[in-house]
Design an enzyme around this catalytic site. Structure first.
Site, PDB file in Angstrom:
ATOM      1  N   LYS A   1       0.669  -1.246  -0.052  1.00  0.00           N
ATOM      2  CA  LYS A   1      -0.024  -0.020   0.034  1.00  0.00           C
ATOM      3  C   LYS A   1       0.894   1.229   0.040  1.00  0.00           C
ATOM      4  O   LYS A   1       0.487   2.554  -0.313  1.00  0.00           O
ATOM      5  CB  LYS A   1      -0.949  -0.016   1.147  1.00  0.00           C
TER       6      LYS A   1
ATOM      7  N   PHE B   1      12.281  -6.402   3.583  1.00  0.00           N
ATOM      8  CA  PHE B   1      13.208  -7.281   4.214  1.00  0.00           C
ATOM      9  C   PHE B   1      12.608  -8.009   5.268  1.00  0.00           C
ATOM     10  O   PHE B   1      12.599  -9.249   5.508  1.00  0.00           O
ATOM     11  CB  PHE B   1      14.406  -6.489   4.643  1.00  0.00           C
TER      12      PHE B   1
ATOM     13  N   ASP C   1       9.796 -12.618   7.830  1.00  0.00           N
ATOM     14  CA  ASP C   1       8.800 -13.261   8.738  1.00  0.00           C
ATOM     15  C   ASP C   1       7.947 -14.171   8.003  1.00  0.00           C
ATOM     16  O   ASP C   1       7.543 -14.988   8.805  1.00  0.00           O
ATOM     17  CB  ASP C   1       8.140 -11.945   8.831  1.00  0.00           C
TER      18      ASP C   1
ATOM     19  N   ASP D   1       7.151 -17.654   9.764  1.00  0.00           N
ATOM     20  CA  ASP D   1       5.578 -17.991  10.171  1.00  0.00           C
ATOM     21  C   ASP D   1       5.061 -19.025   9.294  1.00  0.00           C
ATOM     22  O   ASP D   1       3.864 -19.585   9.569  1.00  0.00           O
ATOM     23  CB  ASP D   1       4.753 -16.846  10.301  1.00  0.00           C
TER      24      ASP D   1
ATOM     25  N   ASP E   1       8.171 -11.879  19.901  1.00  0.00           N
ATOM     26  CA  ASP E   1       7.132 -12.515  19.047  1.00  0.00           C
ATOM     27  C   ASP E   1       7.195 -14.121  19.020  1.00  0.00           C
ATOM     28  O   ASP E   1       6.294 -14.850  19.662  1.00  0.00           O
ATOM     29  CB  ASP E   1       6.616 -11.906  17.708  1.00  0.00           C
TER      30      ASP E   1
ATOM     31  N   PHE F   1      -2.406   0.959  15.778  1.00  0.00           N
ATOM     32  CA  PHE F   1      -2.616   0.212  14.382  1.00  0.00           C
ATOM     33  C   PHE F   1      -2.472  -1.302  14.518  1.00  0.00           C
ATOM     34  O   PHE F   1      -3.244  -1.982  13.481  1.00  0.00           O
ATOM     35  CB  PHE F   1      -1.268   0.794  13.394  1.00  0.00           C
TER      36      PHE F   1
END
Length: 397
Positions: free
Chosen positions: A92, A133, A138, A142, A218, A284
């Site tokens: 976006k 990157f 990620d 994941d 995380d 956000f």
């Protein structure tokens, strides 16, 4: 300016399939290098995004042109060109465009020259490169399926493969490193002679480090072997993950880059920006968590998998704070299981707890709190922050 002009002329002289389509845009790009002309205000969002997108070919050409000097053979150059086109473009571009937006607001009544606008857009693309990157890496960690409505980069066919099963796979790990390295090539090419060059380097290094720490928090909120321990999903741990993994690079960084470009060096000014933009980044991310569960994959550009992947999401954190012992036992049994039946059970508990209403209440409270913080700002334009908040308030993608 001379360096940028050479990049553009080199691109314009390329013998490629994209040349004809790019000529008209590159002619407009050259106007960015005329400092006497003032950049028009970007009122139309499509025009604004197009102006930003027009800078990308110049940066791509700048990095591709020097690859032969590193003895890169044609197949490696082709790989890298495909990598950057597939992963850097297609988003976006909100983070990138924010740099120029913020720069315009910081100058207030002063006019932004085309040369200054071009520099802001280059920095914006550096943020987009940083995003690429992070996302490539990620998605591997994941084991995500899609990104921006297409297969993740690591799940793309290997160019030299002989069957459909031959994918890019773990080569994408090195590709993510290459994407990061290009940020610093671009900064050197376009800002190497600027007095704030070292400040730019320090900002990118600092924010990258903080984001990687957030990624660690995380990843380690999950036990190895697919085991689930919901006691790890505390509000404090969630807020730390969001602060470091998302808020610094998505919200603080674009504004901080604009501040450096505008000649701001005051530490209190950067502290004020940090104090407002980090909570905004949390807001956000909570929206993002909500959309992961309730958003339309066609709209948000990805298939939400927070439940299947045992993510420390805002929804599960809130559910654990509000659920009954029986509901908690059900969540412990079904959360983090990659099965549609388990996901449906978790979502049923979310519905029973009326998580949508809880989210809407949080959204309004956060918006009011952020507005109050912005209202107290006096040493820099408030509109820098109000514009950002206006973009994300009640967003659906």
């Amino acid at each position: 300016g001379t360096r940028c002009c050479l990049n553009i002329l080199a691109f314009a002289s390329m013998d490629s399939d994209r040349q004809n389509a790019a000529i008209q845009r590159l002619q407009r790009l050259r106007q960015h290098l005329v400092p006497e002309e003032c950049a028009a205000a970007f009122q139309d969002s499509k025009q604004e995004l197009q102006e930003f997108a027009d800078v990308y070919p110049v940066l791509e050409q700048g990095i591709m042109r020097e690859l032969p000097s590193f003895d890169m053979p044609p197949h490696a150059r082709d790989w890298i060109q495909r990598l950057v086109r597939e992963t850097v473009q297609g988003g976006k571009m909100n983070r990138g465009v924010t740099v120029l937006h913020s720069y315009q607001q910081l100058l207030e009544n002063q006019q932004v020259t085309r040369s200054e606008a071009f520099k802001a857009q280059v920095l914006g693309w550096c943020v987009e490169w940083l995003q690429a990157f992070f996302l490539v890496a990620d998605d591997i960690m994941d084991q995500s399926l899609t990104r921006r409505g297409k297969p993740c980069w690591y799940r793309n066919p290997h160019p030299l493969g002989t069957s459909k099963e031959d994918l890019i796979g773990n080569i994408a790990i090195n590709d993510s490193f290459i994407l990061e390295a290009f940020i610093y090539r671009i900064l050197q090419q376009h800002f190497g002679e600027e007095p704030y060059y070292v400040d730019l380097l320090n900002l990118f290094h600092d924010v990258s480090y903080r984001t990687e720490l957030g990624q660690l928090l995380d990843l380690t909120s999950n036990l190895p072997g697919g085991k689930v321990d919901l006691s790890l999903f505390t509000l404090t741990n969630y807020q730390l993950i969001v602060k470091y993994k998302t808020a610094y690079y998505s919200f603080y960084m674009p504004v901080a880059l604009a501040m450096l470009l505008a000649g701001i060096r005051s530490k209190p000014a950067f502290q004020i920006a940090e104090d407002i933009l980090l909570p905004m980044g949390e807001y956000f991310q909570i929206q993002d968590d909500f959309l992961d569960c309730y958003g339309d994959p066609k709209v948000i550009g990805k298939i939400g998998r927070d439940i299947e992947e045992n993510k420390c999401s805002w929804l599960i954190v809130q559910a654990l704070l509000k659920c009954s012992p029986q509901q908690r036992a059900t969540l412990e049994k079904h959360y983090g299981r990659d099965d549609p039946k388990d996901v449906a059970i978790v979502k049923k508990i979310y519905a029973d707890l009326d998580m949508t209403s809880i989210y809407r209440e949080y959204e309004e409270q956060s918006y009011k709190k952020l507005c109050a913080m912005i209202d107290k700002v006096h040493n820099m334009p408030k509109q820098v922050f109000l514009d950002l908040l206006g973009k994300i308030y009640k967003r659906k993608l």
